[in-house]
Design an enzyme around this catalytic site. Structure first.
Site, PDB file in Angstrom:
ATOM      1  N   CYS A 173       1.315  -1.158  -0.070  1.00  0.00           N
ATOM      2  CA  CYS A 173       0.158   0.367  -0.072  1.00  0.00           C
ATOM      3  C   CYS A 173       1.087   1.280   0.047  1.00  0.00           C
ATOM      4  O   CYS A 173       1.800   1.076   0.023  1.00  0.00           O
ATOM      5  CB  CYS A 173      -1.025  -0.020   1.037  1.00  0.00           C
ATOM      6  N   CYS A 233       3.536   1.605   2.263  1.00  0.00           N
ATOM      7  CA  CYS A 233       4.753   0.929   2.898  1.00  0.00           C
ATOM      8  C   CYS A 233       5.619   2.110   1.839  1.00  0.00           C
ATOM      9  O   CYS A 233       6.963   2.317   2.112  1.00  0.00           O
ATOM     10  CB  CYS A 233       4.770   0.044   1.774  1.00  0.00           C
ATOM     11  N   ASP A 282      -5.309  16.785 -28.799  1.00  0.00           N
ATOM     12  CA  ASP A 282      -4.422  16.805 -30.145  1.00  0.00           C
ATOM     13  C   ASP A 282      -5.528  16.521 -31.386  1.00  0.00           C
ATOM     14  O   ASP A 282      -6.547  15.943 -31.267  1.00  0.00           O
ATOM     15  CB  ASP A 282      -3.349  15.329 -30.137  1.00  0.00           C
TER      16      ASP A 282
END
Length: 741
Positions: free
Chosen positions: A22, A25, A436
């Protein structure tokens, strides 16, 4: 990437981190590394990489040791495996644990839920099947919980581990020392709130099902997360693999040095950045600029590696190789944009930082309180286990995966591919959509849009002769004219002789006895073929609109002007209207010139246009909009869009585009229809809303029952039923996404 020396004599290295479950960590590793003198570290949970800057005197191996002391694994770049191998190495054991847990858990749950299956001594079979699920399949949770405990932390892994072990441990006690092991024991759900010693109850189905559900969520999350490096691989694979040197030798492109001269034949990729020394040609630079019209180059002009030579033979002198090339810089732009994104910390993980310690403390407090009142050990332990089980995150484990599964499934039916739950959070506050032009708003290919004829000329004859001559060329403009001639069934029988490509001007040849010229007006002028006044006027008007116009002449006379352009998709105007209806502001961003961009924008209803922008510039435009407080979505399809797609708060790639763009994006629109972009944002927001609703109710059901469990009024059986009911609700709520239109 090996450590490099910077201006301050600091060195940098990128570590591959393993064992993170997670975002907390990643934070723990970051804090551990930053405690070292002179070390600055940034850990990215999504890419499982740690970027570390450290002084000259620090051994890189010490960085690895510090990460390992925190309970995780780390590898220096030279030792790190390839991304594809990492995925197999990490996900294969997780997949094996998931399969084992599902196969073994299914009969355990079935026997617990269906009294008809509860044969004599069925409970012992349940223990035989459930024990390996908790011990083997659930081992990653237990290992992570132990690591967290050693560092004074608690995550969802802690609650999963404690809850499943408590359910298994109590069941073992009840079977061997209570009354649950007697032959003929039944296991009905008791929906009455009462005090009980619980010695006849087992909770093996709870332990097994929770493990299987959470493993499933972890596996699908892992699959999504491991794709993080695919954009960089797709970019780097665009380059040439080998190259012909000027002396005739063919060598791998890695052996090229700055100053080497190499040959690029028609249709080949340019091996590296350089300067043209001999020859002239048209170079397809669409991977860099995103635009279809090739760039004419001649001696002295710079060329970029991985672009394609669409014309004559070139001899190029290498000026930048390896990590210094434009392609490598684009790859770094993508990597930096991905790393620089705000980390998405899932709601369940954030709440668990407080919720998990509270639940464990409440369970211990319940145990101590009832022991102090003189209650029997069975009743006391039953109350404590009920607290853990009612809080066990079965519904939490389902909240995100089920909504994501249904939402992504419905999205796939509509042509929308959503990569993961972190993507959904990006859609919530989007207010600006950067589009774009080429391949996104337009078709992405050159098309013959108009034929202007001199007086007395016939369209069929012009296309027959021009199309036959252009058929021998690979230029995109030539292909558009030849395709138009084929589609109108003219020119298929024409015979071409003496074909020649005139550098930077066009083509010439003899077609069925006619000396034909197709190209710039200057080419015709060299043969004393001047455009009539009306054709010259039409050509100037078309060029003012940003379209490409070529002249056609034969037998000493200018006959026509052919107009070629990348046309707007028929659905683009409607798509822009849908985006505006959602309160989004569209912006057209393109490497094309102002005239072309302005024409396209006016046609589809876009007010803001940013033109003549290269890849690095596109990233800067997105960053500028973000710095102005806007939350930006980017829609693109080319390699030149990949870095901007990664930098944007939400990246949407047209599925008809390049792999680099698709891999760098968060959402892929498989149909290539811009209208799907509006649907994608709406579906993502609906899915996120469903996930948050699931998480709220998953906690609400359990939290509401926690006081009852602590007071000893809720035995673990009812706790398991409440947990099962919350899971059913979460699944049912997620299934509503199937009705999305």
């Amino acid at each position: 990437m090996s450590p490099t020396t910077g201006a301050t004599d600091d060195r940098a290295v990128e570590l591959s981190i393993g064992g993170m479950t997670c975002a907390s960590c990643a934070n723990r590793i970051e804090r551990k590394l930053n405690k070292l003198d002179g070390v600055t570290a940034t850990v990215n949970y999504a890419t499982e990489k740690a970027k570390v800057t450290f002084p000259e005197g620090v051994d890189p191996q010490r960085l690895v040791s510090e990460v390992e002391k925190a309970g995780y694994t780390a590898e220096l770049p030279a030792a790190a495996t390839q991304p594809q191998e990492e995925e197999r190495d990490e996900l294969q054991p997780l997949r094996q644990r998931l399969i084992a847990s599902v196969v073994l858990s299914a009969p355990v749950v079935a026997m617990a839920m269906i009294p008809a299956l509860q044969f004599a001594n069925w409970q012992w079979l349940s223990l035989t099947l459930a024990a390996p699920v908790v011990a083997y399949a659930g081992w990653p949770f237990h290992k992570a919980a132990w690591t967290n405990l050693r560092h004074g932390a608690a995550t969802m892994d802690t609650l999963i581990s404690v809850g499943t072990l408590a359910a298994l441990g109590w069941s073992v006690w009840a079977l061997f020392f209570g009354t649950a092991g007697t032959p003929g024991m039944t296991h009905p759900f008791a929906f009455t709130i009462e005090r009980s010693d619980g010695s006849g109850n087992i909770y093996l189905e709870t332990a097994a099902a929770v493990t299987a559900f959470i493993l499933a969520g972890r596996y699908f999350e892992g699959r999504s997360k491991r794709r993080a490096g695919a954009a960089l691989r797709a970019l780097l694979e665009l380059g040439a693999k080998d190259v012909e040197l000027a002396d005739g030798r063919r060598v791998p492109v890695e052996r090229l040095k700055s100053g080497d001269r190499f040959v690029v034949r028609p249709g080949e990729k340019i091996a590296t950045d350089g300067v043209v020394e001999e020859g002239s040609s048209a170079v397809d630079a669409s991977m860099l600029t995103g635009e279809l019209v090739p760039v004419e180059v001649r001696p002295g002009d710079a060329v970029t590696g991985a672009t394609v030579n669409a014309g004559g033979r070139l001899v190029v002198r290498a000026t930048r190789v390896g990590a210094d090339t434009q392609l490598a810089q684009m790859a770094r732009l993508v990597e930096e944009a991905q790393t620089g994104k705000a980390r998405v910390q899932r709601l369940a993980d954030r709440i668990s930082g407080v919720f998990v310690p509270m639940v464990i403390a409440l369970a211990v407090g319940t145990l101590g309180y009832w022991l102090g009142t003189g209650e029997g050990a069975g009743a006391v332990f039953t109350a404590a286990v009920a607290v853990l089980i009612i809080a066990c995150p079965c519904a939490l484990g389902l909240a995100t995966p089920t909504a994501l599964l249904v939402g992504t499934g419905r999205g796939a039916q509509l042509g929308i591919l959503i990569k993961g739950p972190e993507v959904l959070e990006s859609t919530r506050r989007i207010d600006t959509v950067v589009l774009d032009k080429t391949g996104t708003v337009t078709e992405g290919r050159m098309t013959l849009t108009a034929v202007h004829l001199a007086e007395g000329e016939r369209r069929a004859e012009v296309l027959r002769l021009a199309g036959a001559l252009e058929h021998a060329s690979e230029h995109p403009i030539a292909r558009a004219i030849a395709e138009a001639a084929r589609s109108e069934a003219v020119g298929s029988e024409a015979v071409v002789e003496d074909f020649a490509n005139v550098e930077g001007l066009g083509v010439q040849g003899v077609v069925d006895g006619h000396a034909v010229l197709v190209g710039r007006p200057r080419l015709l002028a060299e043969w004393s073929q001047q455009l009539p006044a009306d054709l010259a006027r039409e050509l100037a008007e078309e060029q003012a609109r940003g379209r490409t116009a070529v002249a056609v002449g034969w037998d000493g006379q200018a006959r026509a002007v052919l107009v070629v352009a990348d046309v707007v998709k028929p659905t683009s105007r409607e798509a822009i209207a849908r985006l505006r209806a959602q309160g989004l502001t569209p912006v057209l961003l393109t490497g094309d010139n102002e005239a072309v961009a302005g024409t396209v924008a006016a046609e589809v209803g876009i007010d803001e246009v940013i033109a003549e922008v290269l890849p690095a510039g596109k990233v800067e435009v997105v960053r500028r909009l973000q710095s102005e407080g806007k939350v930006v979505a980017m829609v693109g399809d080319g390699v030149n869009d990949a870095a901007a797609l990664a930098q944007a708060d939400l990246g949407l790639a047209m599925g008809t585009g390049t792999d680099a763009a698709i891999q760098a994006s968060d959402l892929t629109l498989t149909r290539g229809d811009l209208r799907v972009a509006a649907d994608a944002i709406r579906l993502s927001r609906r899915t996120l809303k469903t996930i948050k609703g699931n998480l709220f109710w998953a906690f609400a059901y359990n939290v509401a029952a926690l006081p009852l469990a602590a007071m000893g009024l809720l035995n673990p059986m009812i706790a398991g039923a409440a947990m099962a009911f919350s899971s059913v609700f979460v699944v049912s709520n997620s299934l509503r996404l199937r009705r999305f239109k």
